[in-house]
Design a protein around this motif. Structure first.
Motif, PDB file in Angstrom:
ATOM      1  N   MET A   9       0.821  -1.181   0.000  1.00 40.36           N
ATOM      2  CA  MET A   9       0.000   0.000   0.000  1.00 40.36           C
ATOM      3  C   MET A   9       0.876   1.260   0.000  1.00 40.36           C
ATOM      4  O   MET A   9       0.558   2.231  -0.673  1.00 40.36           O
ATOM      5  N   GLU A  10       1.979   1.238   0.734  1.00 32.66           N
ATOM      6  CA  GLU A  10       2.846   2.406   0.800  1.00 32.66           C
ATOM      7  C   GLU A  10       3.462   2.718  -0.564  1.00 32.66           C
ATOM      8  O   GLU A  10       3.581   3.888  -0.937  1.00 32.66           O
ATOM      9  N   ASN A  33       2.194   2.069  -3.488  1.00 30.57           N
ATOM     10  CA  ASN A  33       1.159   2.647  -4.339  1.00 30.57           C
ATOM     11  C   ASN A  33       0.929   4.113  -3.999  1.00 30.57           C
ATOM     12  O   ASN A  33       0.744   4.946  -4.892  1.00 30.57           O
ATOM     13  N   CYS A  34       0.922   4.438  -2.721  1.00 35.18           N
ATOM     14  CA  CYS A  34       0.755   5.837  -2.305  1.00 35.18           C
ATOM     15  C   CYS A  34       1.887   6.706  -2.821  1.00 35.18           C
ATOM     16  O   CYS A  34       1.647   7.810  -3.315  1.00 35.18           O
ATOM     17  N   CYS A  62      -5.995   4.670 -13.922  1.00 37.90           N
ATOM     18  CA  CYS A  62      -5.342   4.160 -12.713  1.00 37.90           C
ATOM     19  C   CYS A  62      -5.956   4.786 -11.463  1.00 37.90           C
ATOM     20  O   CYS A  62      -6.196   4.110 -10.463  1.00 37.90           O
ATOM     21  N   SER A  63      -6.220   6.079 -11.518  1.00 34.15           N
ATOM     22  CA  SER A  63      -6.799   6.770 -10.364  1.00 34.15           C
ATOM     23  C   SER A  63      -8.215   6.296 -10.082  1.00 34.15           C
ATOM     24  O   SER A  63      -8.620   6.185  -8.926  1.00 34.15           O
ATOM     25  N   ASP A 119      -9.362   3.358 -10.420  1.00 34.79           N
ATOM     26  CA  ASP A 119      -9.294   2.070  -9.722  1.00 34.79           C
ATOM     27  C   ASP A 119      -9.121   2.249  -8.221  1.00 34.79           C
ATOM     28  O   ASP A 119      -9.680   1.497  -7.429  1.00 34.79           O
ATOM     29  N   TYR A 120      -8.342   3.253  -7.804  1.00 30.15           N
ATOM     30  CA  TYR A 120      -8.064   3.464  -6.395  1.00 30.15           C
ATOM     31  C   TYR A 120      -9.132   4.280  -5.679  1.00 30.15           C
ATOM     32  O   TYR A 120      -9.152   4.315  -4.452  1.00 30.15           O
ATOM     33  N   ASN A 170     -11.284   2.531  -2.956  1.00 33.57           N
ATOM     34  CA  ASN A 170     -10.658   2.078  -1.709  1.00 33.57           C
ATOM     35  C   ASN A 170     -10.895   3.084  -0.595  1.00 33.57           C
ATOM     36  O   ASN A 170     -11.244   4.227  -0.836  1.00 33.57           O
ATOM     37  N   GLY A 196      -9.600   5.201   2.980  1.00 34.19           N
ATOM     38  CA  GLY A 196      -8.413   5.797   3.582  1.00 34.19           C
ATOM     39  C   GLY A 196      -7.588   6.602   2.603  1.00 34.19           C
ATOM     40  O   GLY A 196      -8.111   7.211   1.680  1.00 34.19           O
ATOM     41  N   MET A 203      -5.754   5.684   0.284  1.00 33.37           N
ATOM     42  CA  MET A 203      -5.784   5.178  -1.080  1.00 33.37           C
ATOM     43  C   MET A 203      -6.975   5.730  -1.865  1.00 33.37           C
ATOM     44  O   MET A 203      -7.115   5.451  -3.039  1.00 33.37           O
ATOM     45  N   ARG A 204      -7.828   6.496  -1.235  1.00 33.82           N
ATOM     46  CA  ARG A 204      -8.887   7.208  -1.941  1.00 33.82           C
ATOM     47  C   ARG A 204      -8.551   8.690  -2.026  1.00 33.82           C
ATOM     48  O   ARG A 204      -8.881   9.352  -2.997  1.00 33.82           O
TER      49      ARG A 204
END
Length: 83
Positions: free
Chosen positions: A1-2, A4-5, A49-50, A52-53, A56, A58, A60-61
């Protein structure tokens, strides 16, 4: 997750370049981009890509929302609203 952020944050810095986003995109040439009425392929990939997130929870949104905000408020992204 990190990871991806960090990648999404890096992309949000990339879209702040002060010149046309198609000049950063290496998958196209200037003649191809100027003849069509759609955004450059790099911008389309960032948007997809955005999206898709965004479903989610937290950070990730929040981070993809920030990325889309910076990308779609660029003066050269008016073509993205005509899709």
């Amino acid at each position: 997750m990190e990871a991806n952020c960090v990648i999404l944050l890096w992309l949000s810095i990339l879209v702040l370049v002060p010149f046309d986003i198609s000049s950063v995109d290496t998958s196209i040439t200037d003649s191809q981009c100027s003849s069509t009425n759609e955004p450059p392929p790099l911008a389309l990939r960032i948007i997809e890509c955005s999206k898709d997130y965004l479903s989610n929870a937290g950070p990730m949104r929040t981070i993809p929302g920030l990325l889309l905000l910076k990308l779609l408020t660029r003066p050269d992204m008016l073509k993205a609203f005509n899709m």
